[in-house]
Design a protein around this motif. Structure first.
Motif, PDB file in Angstrom:
ATOM      1  N   MET A   1      21.794  54.356   2.107  1.00 35.10           N
ATOM      2  CA  MET A   1      21.685  55.812   2.082  1.00 35.10           C
ATOM      3  C   MET A   1      21.175  56.267   3.439  1.00 35.10           C
ATOM      4  O   MET A   1      20.202  55.745   3.944  1.00 35.10           O
ATOM      5  N   GLY A   2      21.809  57.244   4.030  1.00 35.84           N
ATOM      6  CA  GLY A   2      21.449  57.700   5.367  1.00 35.84           C
ATOM      7  C   GLY A   2      20.182  58.519   5.378  1.00 35.84           C
ATOM      8  O   GLY A   2      19.741  59.043   4.361  1.00 35.84           O
ATOM      9  N   LEU A   3      19.617  58.626   6.557  1.00 34.50           N
ATOM     10  CA  LEU A   3      18.384  59.383   6.717  1.00 34.50           C
ATOM     11  C   LEU A   3      18.596  60.853   6.408  1.00 34.50           C
ATOM     12  O   LEU A   3      17.724  61.509   5.869  1.00 34.50           O
ATOM     13  N   THR A   4      19.779  61.386   6.712  1.00 37.35           N
ATOM     14  CA  THR A   4      20.055  62.795   6.431  1.00 37.35           C
ATOM     15  C   THR A   4      19.918  63.075   4.946  1.00 37.35           C
ATOM     16  O   THR A   4      19.290  64.044   4.543  1.00 37.35           O
ATOM     17  N   VAL A   5      20.486  62.209   4.130  1.00 35.12           N
ATOM     18  CA  VAL A   5      20.374  62.379   2.681  1.00 35.12           C
ATOM     19  C   VAL A   5      18.912  62.286   2.269  1.00 35.12           C
ATOM     20  O   VAL A   5      18.427  63.052   1.445  1.00 35.12           O
ATOM     21  N   THR A   6      18.193  61.351   2.864  1.00 38.08           N
ATOM     22  CA  THR A   6      16.774  61.198   2.568  1.00 38.08           C
ATOM     23  C   THR A   6      16.021  62.484   2.861  1.00 38.08           C
ATOM     24  O   THR A   6      15.231  62.950   2.051  1.00 38.08           O
ATOM     25  N   PHE A   7      16.267  63.075   4.025  1.00 28.95           N
ATOM     26  CA  PHE A   7      15.576  64.304   4.378  1.00 28.95           C
ATOM     27  C   PHE A   7      15.950  65.437   3.432  1.00 28.95           C
ATOM     28  O   PHE A   7      15.108  66.240   3.078  1.00 28.95           O
ATOM     29  N   LEU A   8      17.200  65.489   3.006  1.00 24.82           N
ATOM     30  CA  LEU A   8      17.588  66.514   2.047  1.00 24.82           C
ATOM     31  C   LEU A   8      16.800  66.347   0.762  1.00 24.82           C
ATOM     32  O   LEU A   8      16.371  67.312   0.153  1.00 24.82           O
ATOM     33  N   MET A   9      16.567  65.103   0.366  1.00 21.37           N
ATOM     34  CA  MET A   9      15.836  64.859  -0.867  1.00 21.37           C
ATOM     35  C   MET A   9      14.342  65.131  -0.676  1.00 21.37           C
ATOM     36  O   MET A   9      13.643  65.432  -1.626  1.00 21.37           O
ATOM     37  N   LEU A  10      13.861  65.032   0.553  1.00 25.69           N
ATOM     38  CA  LEU A  10      12.450  65.297   0.813  1.00 25.69           C
ATOM     39  C   LEU A  10      12.163  66.782   0.992  1.00 25.69           C
ATOM     40  O   LEU A  10      11.027  67.190   1.075  1.00 25.69           O
ATOM     41  N   LYS A  11      13.219  67.603   1.083  1.00 23.18           N
ATOM     42  CA  LYS A  11      13.009  69.037   1.242  1.00 23.18           C
ATOM     43  C   LYS A  11      12.655  69.608  -0.125  1.00 23.18           C
ATOM     44  O   LYS A  11      13.502  69.768  -0.978  1.00 23.18           O
ATOM     45  N   MET A  12      11.404  69.875  -0.306  1.00 21.63           N
ATOM     46  CA  MET A  12      10.911  70.245  -1.623  1.00 21.63           C
ATOM     47  C   MET A  12       9.958  71.422  -1.514  1.00 21.63           C
ATOM     48  O   MET A  12       9.579  71.819  -0.438  1.00 21.63           O
ATOM     49  N   ASN A  13       9.608  71.938  -2.650  1.00 25.38           N
ATOM     50  CA  ASN A  13       8.632  73.023  -2.675  1.00 25.38           C
ATOM     51  C   ASN A  13       7.250  72.466  -2.455  1.00 25.38           C
ATOM     52  O   ASN A  13       6.983  71.312  -2.703  1.00 25.38           O
ATOM     53  N   GLY A  14       6.356  73.336  -2.009  1.00 22.20           N
ATOM     54  CA  GLY A  14       4.995  72.912  -1.775  1.00 22.20           C
ATOM     55  C   GLY A  14       4.795  72.581  -0.317  1.00 22.20           C
ATOM     56  O   GLY A  14       5.725  72.397   0.441  1.00 22.20           O
ATOM     57  N   SER A  15       3.549  72.503   0.065  1.00 19.86           N
ATOM     58  CA  SER A  15       3.234  72.339   1.473  1.00 19.86           C
ATOM     59  C   SER A  15       3.240  70.884   1.920  1.00 19.86           C
ATOM     60  O   SER A  15       2.835  70.585   3.016  1.00 19.86           O
ATOM     61  N   LEU A  16       3.683  69.968   1.088  1.00 20.87           N
ATOM     62  CA  LEU A  16       3.678  68.558   1.459  1.00 20.87           C
ATOM     63  C   LEU A  16       4.978  68.108   2.112  1.00 20.87           C
ATOM     64  O   LEU A  16       5.083  66.964   2.529  1.00 20.87           O
ATOM     65  N   GLN A  17       5.969  68.978   2.215  1.00 24.75           N
ATOM     66  CA  GLN A  17       7.260  68.533   2.728  1.00 24.75           C
ATOM     67  C   GLN A  17       7.172  68.049   4.169  1.00 24.75           C
ATOM     68  O   GLN A  17       7.785  67.050   4.525  1.00 24.75           O
ATOM     69  N   MET A  18       6.417  68.722   5.026  1.00 25.21           N
ATOM     70  CA  MET A  18       6.279  68.294   6.422  1.00 25.21           C
ATOM     71  C   MET A  18       5.644  66.912   6.493  1.00 25.21           C
ATOM     72  O   MET A  18       6.108  66.038   7.220  1.00 25.21           O
ATOM     73  N   GLU A  19       4.571  66.744   5.748  1.00 26.66           N
ATOM     74  CA  GLU A  19       3.836  65.497   5.774  1.00 26.66           C
ATOM     75  C   GLU A  19       4.679  64.352   5.212  1.00 26.66           C
ATOM     76  O   GLU A  19       4.695  63.250   5.767  1.00 26.66           O
ATOM     77  N   SER A  20       5.397  64.619   4.112  1.00 24.68           N
ATOM     78  CA  SER A  20       6.267  63.599   3.521  1.00 24.68           C
ATOM     79  C   SER A  20       7.364  63.195   4.485  1.00 24.68           C
ATOM     80  O   SER A  20       7.622  62.004   4.685  1.00 24.68           O
ATOM     81  N   ALA A  21       8.005  64.181   5.086  1.00 24.08           N
ATOM     82  CA  ALA A  21       9.098  63.896   6.017  1.00 24.08           C
ATOM     83  C   ALA A  21       8.594  63.128   7.235  1.00 24.08           C
ATOM     84  O   ALA A  21       9.227  62.165   7.677  1.00 24.08           O
ATOM     85  N   LEU A  22       7.442  63.526   7.771  1.00 25.08           N
ATOM     86  CA  LEU A  22       6.906  62.864   8.961  1.00 25.08           C
ATOM     87  C   LEU A  22       6.476  61.431   8.654  1.00 25.08           C
ATOM     88  O   LEU A  22       6.804  60.505   9.410  1.00 25.08           O
ATOM     89  N   LEU A  23       5.775  61.223   7.564  1.00 22.57           N
ATOM     90  CA  LEU A  23       5.331  59.870   7.219  1.00 22.57           C
ATOM     91  C   LEU A  23       6.531  58.981   6.915  1.00 22.57           C
ATOM     92  O   LEU A  23       6.585  57.829   7.350  1.00 22.57           O
ATOM     93  N   TYR A  24       7.497  59.505   6.186  1.00 22.08           N
ATOM     94  CA  TYR A  24       8.703  58.731   5.874  1.00 22.08           C
ATOM     95  C   TYR A  24       9.404  58.315   7.170  1.00 22.08           C
ATOM     96  O   TYR A  24       9.759  57.148   7.355  1.00 22.08           O
ATOM     97  N   ALA A  25       9.602  59.266   8.085  1.00 23.39           N
ATOM     98  CA  ALA A  25      10.278  58.965   9.350  1.00 23.39           C
ATOM     99  C   ALA A  25       9.457  57.982  10.176  1.00 23.39           C
ATOM    100  O   ALA A  25      10.013  57.077  10.807  1.00 23.39           O
ATOM    101  N   PHE A  26       8.139  58.140  10.182  1.00 24.92           N
ATOM    102  CA  PHE A  26       7.255  57.219  10.901  1.00 24.92           C
ATOM    103  C   PHE A  26       7.457  55.795  10.396  1.00 24.92           C
ATOM    104  O   PHE A  26       7.617  54.859  11.182  1.00 24.92           O
ATOM    105  N   LEU A  27       7.444  55.627   9.089  1.00 21.17           N
ATOM    106  CA  LEU A  27       7.620  54.297   8.508  1.00 21.17           C
ATOM    107  C   LEU A  27       9.013  53.757   8.810  1.00 21.17           C
ATOM    108  O   LEU A  27       9.193  52.569   9.103  1.00 21.17           O
ATOM    109  N   ASP A  28      10.002  54.639   8.772  1.00 23.73           N
ATOM    110  CA  ASP A  28      11.387  54.235   9.002  1.00 23.73           C
ATOM    111  C   ASP A  28      11.610  53.739  10.430  1.00 23.73           C
ATOM    112  O   ASP A  28      12.379  52.810  10.655  1.00 23.73           O
TER     113      ASP A  28
END
Length: 195
Positions: A1-28
């Motif tokens: 599964m590509g990173l683009t799809v991952t980011f689409l799935m991480l785009k969520m409500n609430g203020s955690l989306q930036m942190e989730s996306a950044l940590l996920y990308a950092f680990l990746d």
């Protein structure tokens, strides 16, 4: 599964989306991340913990624009983060993280991992332990960068190192780290991402 799809799935409500996306990308993008094949499993965890963005949930304004204000159980909708900017920032932080990684003793990681393994501890208690560990490390590791950025990188490196030693903790460590990062560094991340 590509990173683009991952980011689409991480785009969520609430203020955690930036942190989730950044940590996920950092680990990746991090070197020596032994659990990269397991990263896609975070998508279902993130989706279940937050109501997903849904186009139909926006109110149409009289000028034809969508309001951009969506109430959910978690709060107000925030616009999706810029995937390219997140990847660039995550890569920069991962480079710094590689330098810090060498300075973090295995015992520090083991001690923190023990807290994550303790089912009797609440998320808040684990976040407190993580915060104390990051504060001790930032003082022990020499760095010429601003303290807030150094602490953010240390939190993300600790996340990687804990999961490297105990892969079964991926969901719990990621979720807790995102909450800790949100509590401590939300404004700093927003500045870095130009939000």
């Amino acid at each position: 599964m590509g990173l683009t799809v991952t980011f689409l799935m991480l785009k969520m409500n609430g203020s955690l989306q930036m942190e989730s996306a950044l940590l996920y990308a950092f680990l990746d993008v991090s070197s020596d991340c032994k659990f990269k094949q397991q990263l896609p499993s975070l998508q279902s965890h993130v989706i279940m913990s937050r109501q997903m963005y849904c186009e139909d949930d926006f109110e149409l304004q009289t000028d034809g624009n969508r309001s951009g204000h969506l109430q959910s159980n978690e709060g107000v909708y925030e616009p999706p983060v810029n995937e390219d900017v997140v990847r660039i920032i995550a890569a920069q932080l991962a480079e710094i993280g590689d330098q810090f990684d060498k300075e973090i003793q295995g015992q520090v990681v083991s001690d923190l991992a023990r807290h994550f393994l303790n089912e009797n501890l609440s998320r808040e208690e684990i976040i407190l332990h993580m915060s104390n560990t990051v504060k001790k490390l930032v003082q022990a590791i020499p760095s010429d960068m601003e303290q807030e950025k150094a602490m953010l990188v240390l939190a993300m490196v600790l996340t990687k190192k804990i999961v490297n030693t105990t892969p079964s903790l991926l969901q719990r460590v990621f979720s807790t780290a995102v909450n800790y990062i949100n509590q401590q560094f939300h404004n700093h991340i927003a500045e870095m991402l130009g939000e």
